[in-house]
Scaffold this motif. Structure first.
Motif, PDB file in Angstrom:
ATOM      1  N   UNK B  21     -32.406  34.665  -2.072  1.00 19.23           N
ATOM      2  CA  UNK B  21     -31.250  34.089  -2.759  1.00 19.23           C
ATOM      3  C   UNK B  21     -30.044  34.054  -1.859  1.00 19.23           C
ATOM      4  N   UNK B  24     -30.336  31.433   0.837  1.00 19.49           N
ATOM      5  CA  UNK B  24     -30.179  30.065   0.337  1.00 19.49           C
ATOM      6  C   UNK B  24     -28.725  29.731   0.036  1.00 19.49           C
ATOM      7  N   UNK B  25     -27.992  30.767  -0.442  1.00 18.97           N
ATOM      8  CA  UNK B  25     -26.610  30.516  -0.813  1.00 18.97           C
ATOM      9  C   UNK B  25     -25.703  30.525   0.402  1.00 18.97           C
ATOM     10  N   UNK B  42     -25.450   8.486  -4.270  1.00 17.91           N
ATOM     11  CA  UNK B  42     -24.746   7.251  -4.631  1.00 17.91           C
ATOM     12  C   UNK B  42     -23.485   7.096  -3.775  1.00 17.91           C
ATOM     13  N   UNK B  43     -22.789   8.219  -3.598  1.00 18.37           N
ATOM     14  CA  UNK B  43     -21.541   8.165  -2.824  1.00 18.37           C
ATOM     15  C   UNK B  43     -21.827   7.869  -1.353  1.00 18.37           C
ATOM     16  N   UNK B 127      -7.015  -6.646   2.160  1.00 18.28           N
ATOM     17  CA  UNK B 127      -6.130  -7.484   1.351  1.00 18.28           C
ATOM     18  C   UNK B 127      -4.763  -7.646   2.018  1.00 18.28           C
ATOM     19  N   UNK B 277     -11.106   9.724  -1.503  1.00 16.71           N
ATOM     20  CA  UNK B 277     -10.073   9.191  -2.404  1.00 16.71           C
ATOM     21  C   UNK B 277      -9.393   7.980  -1.767  1.00 16.71           C
ATOM     22  N   UNK B 280     -12.626   5.116   1.448  1.00 13.12           N
ATOM     23  CA  UNK B 280     -13.812   4.819   0.641  1.00 13.12           C
ATOM     24  C   UNK B 280     -14.535   3.571   1.144  1.00 13.12           C
ATOM     25  N   UNK B 285     -11.934   2.660   3.966  1.00 21.01           N
ATOM     26  CA  UNK B 285     -10.536   2.427   3.632  1.00 21.01           C
ATOM     27  C   UNK B 285     -10.443   1.800   2.254  1.00 21.01           C
ATOM     28  N   UNK B 286      -9.370   2.119   1.537  1.00 27.30           N
ATOM     29  CA  UNK B 286      -9.127   1.501   0.229  1.00 27.30           C
ATOM     30  C   UNK B 286      -8.178   0.311   0.372  1.00 27.30           C
ATOM     31  N   UNK B 287      -7.775   0.014   1.623  1.00 23.32           N
ATOM     32  CA  UNK B 287      -6.862  -1.091   1.890  1.00 23.32           C
ATOM     33  C   UNK B 287      -5.519  -0.885   1.177  1.00 23.32           C
ATOM     34  N   UNK B 329      -4.485 -13.594  -6.124  1.00 23.30           N
ATOM     35  CA  UNK B 329      -4.284 -12.482  -7.061  1.00 23.30           C
ATOM     36  C   UNK B 329      -3.532 -11.303  -6.474  1.00 23.30           C
ATOM     37  N   UNK B 330      -3.904 -10.902  -5.264  1.00 21.04           N
ATOM     38  CA  UNK B 330      -3.259  -9.722  -4.682  1.00 21.04           C
ATOM     39  C   UNK B 330      -1.748  -9.924  -4.554  1.00 21.04           C
TER      40      UNK B 330
END
Lengths: 154, 410
Positions: B21, B24-25, B42-43, B127, B277, B280, B285-287, B329-330
């Motif tokens: 144990x 493993x930890x 998924x990430x 963008x 955050x 991404x 980058x989140x732009x 739109x942006x």
């Protein structure tokens, strides 16, 4: 004597089990935040009643799954509590991430009133995954009320 | 005797399972290191180049995917004649061999600028352009530096004459006829965009039709350059190979792609350190624009970029854009609350980040280690990393080094 041995064995085995628990990932700390996400599944519904009960509001997103960090639009259906379409509403919109203390990277607005109680909201954009609150302030028929939708984006 | 035996067995059982144990930890079991939850998978898949969509259309540039425009754009990108001293081209600061940046803290063209050269990798997916997002398309961005005195230091009129003299057939084949302007009807020093009073006076003295024609040529220069620049995209890096290996459960290939420190760094990057955050998606980058608590030396960043892009005659809604208003739109839904953006700068891509120091909007840091230790020290609400240990920061650095793969460009 045997009974006593049995007790010792149970205690020892229990201790072993407890030592294993963290390794098995059973125990995990829940994240702490200033504002907790609503736990109830109903809080994430696409149909919500406004705070004072004046309006029943439903949103549909285009695309249907609300995307992350992508400009998109919503359609908003506004009804009175008894289901009559509200055709002349003045609506403002805003979104926030309560856990992060910031809003949307855009300033969305209602750009079209279809005349049948539905409205087009353009400029929707959620910059990151997580819990968002989207608030619509609705003014119609001399009444003002607001409705909040919760979103879990992933 | 039976009692002794029972206790011994129990004790041994405890030792074996208990020790198991702990190991493993604590230190990662080599078999466990590439284990990811479905959620984590998924990430990491979302960060992998396999998640990068095809080049997005640019409705404001009708020539964005025109092969002849790409060819002309490449020539213009490297042409030093588009500068006041004949020594500066786009490639002076955006050096292909150096991931299209220049190794300098502050960009150097005709003079020294106040900001660092931005990487061009995957720019087509953004963008907003420049550190402050004062441009909303790649073509409009491309012509900005040409009239900037410390960069190329020439005028749009000068450029129009250069196109007429040197690129006539290539230009007309793509964009149609060139304006009939002379050095008299269109003085090469005339410009509304250099901040020079004489240039502005000459510009105002030109006929409105000539001014419009020159603007059109200038916009088209940008559109050709953008057709080239938008094709500068990353190719798979060790990280991308790692994600592929994990997704098909190939431990050996995962081991080859990324070392244990880098894997731990990735775990921190998407978990405890919350880097995703802002950094991404497959371009990391989140732009968007963020104030990370860096000393920005009076540079207000995005807070000043908002009015500039809204009033730019070369923006998406302007007459030189090929887009319909509903395709802008942006710009139409821009967050114009300047108070939120003082000292905020655009999130740059992290693709090839380890290959191209220095870092930040004004090259404040020479190494990735300095950047990461700064993040821990920063008290900005947008960069809460105070809980990271030295060891963890270095693991994140090891991960960032796996984002370097080759670049693809025409």
């Amino acid at each position: 004597m045997l009974k006593k041995l049995g007790v010792i064995l149970v205690v020892v085995l229990f201790t072993c089990f407890m030592a294993l628990v963290p390794a098995m990932g059973v125990v995990s700390a829940s994240p702490k935040s200033a504002q907790e996400r609503p736990a109830a599944e109903s809080a994430y519904s696409k149909t919500m009643v406004s705070k004072e009960g004046t309006f029943k509001v439903t949103y549909t997103s285009d695309p249907e799954a609300v995307p992350v960090n992508k400009l998109h639009s919503w359609k908003l259906k506004v009804e009175t509590a008894d289901g009559t379409p509200v055709k002349d509403a003045e609506i403002t919109v805003g979104g926030t991430m309560p856990e992060h203390g910031h809003g949307m990277p855009t300033m969305p607005s209602v750009t079209k009133n279809y005349g049948d109680g539905t409205y087009l909201v353009e400029g929707m954009k959620f910059s990151m995954m997580g819990w968002w609150e989207v608030n619509f302030n609705i003014k119609a028929g001399g009444k003002t009320d607001s409705v909040t939708f919760n979103l879990r984006l992933q | 005797m039976p009692r002794f035996t029972l206790l011994t067995v129990a004790f041994m059982f405890f030792m074996i399972t208990g020790m198991g144990g702990v190991s493993m930890a604590g230190d990662k079991d080599p078999q466990q290191i590439h284990q990811w939850s479905e959620e984590d998978k998924k990430v990491i898949r979302s960060l992998s180049l396999s998640s990068l969509p095809p080049l997005p259309p640019d409705p404001s540039n009708a020539y964005a995917d025109n092969p002849k425009a790409i060819e002309l754009g490449k020539k213009l990108f490297f042409d030093k004649r588009f500068s006041a001293n004949g020594k500066v081209s786009c490639a002076t600061c955006h050096i292909p061999e150096y991931s299209f940046t220049d190794r300098l803290a502050l960009a150097r063209g005709m003079g020294t600028n106040t900001r660092r050269t931005m990487p061009l990798i995957g720019a087509a997916y953004q963008s907003w352009f420049f550190w402050d997002g004062r441009k909303d398309s790649l073509w409009s961005q491309a012509i900005g530096p040409i009239e900037s005195p410390p960069e190329h230091g020439v005028t749009r009129s000068y450029c129009a004459h250069l196109i007429i003299d040197k690129y006539k057939s290539e230009y007309t084949e793509i964009f149609g006829s060139l304006p009939k302007v002379t050095h008299k009807s269109c003085p090469p020093k005339a410009s509304p965009g250099t901040g020079n009073a004489v240039a502005l006076r000459l510009w105002k003295a030109m006929k409105p039709g000539d001014r419009d024609a020159v603007n059109r040529v200038y916009a088209n220069i940008g559109k050709a350059i953008a057709a080239y620049v938008r094709r500068i995209v990353p190719s798979p890096a060790p990280f991308d190979m790692y994600v592929e290996a994990v997704l098909r459960n190939d431990q050996a290939a995962a081991d080859r792609a990324m070392g244990p420190d880098a894997v731990e760094g990735l775990r921190l990057f998407i978990g405890k350190a919350k880097c995703t955050n802002c950094h991404m998606g497959p371009l990391f980058t989140d732009s968007g624009f963020h104030n990370i608590g860096i000393d920005y030396n009076e540079d207000k960043g995005r807070a000043e970029g908002i009015d500039k892009v809204l009033s730019d005659e070369f923006n998406c809604l302007g007459k030189y854009s090929d887009a319909k208003p509903e395709q802008c739109g942006e710009l139409r839904f821009i967050d114009s609350d300047k108070s939120k953006y003082t000292g905020s700068f655009k999130t740059p891509t992290l693709r090839k980040v380890a290959d191209r120091p220095p870092y930040m909007n004004a090259g404040q840091f020479k190494t990735l280690e300095e950047v990461l230790f700064f993040y821990r020290k920063s008290s900005s609400k947008e960069a809460e990393h105070q809980n990271l240990t030295d060891e963890e920061l270095l693991k994140i650095e090891a991960f960032l080094k796996t984002l370097s793969g080759p670049l693809s460009f025409p």
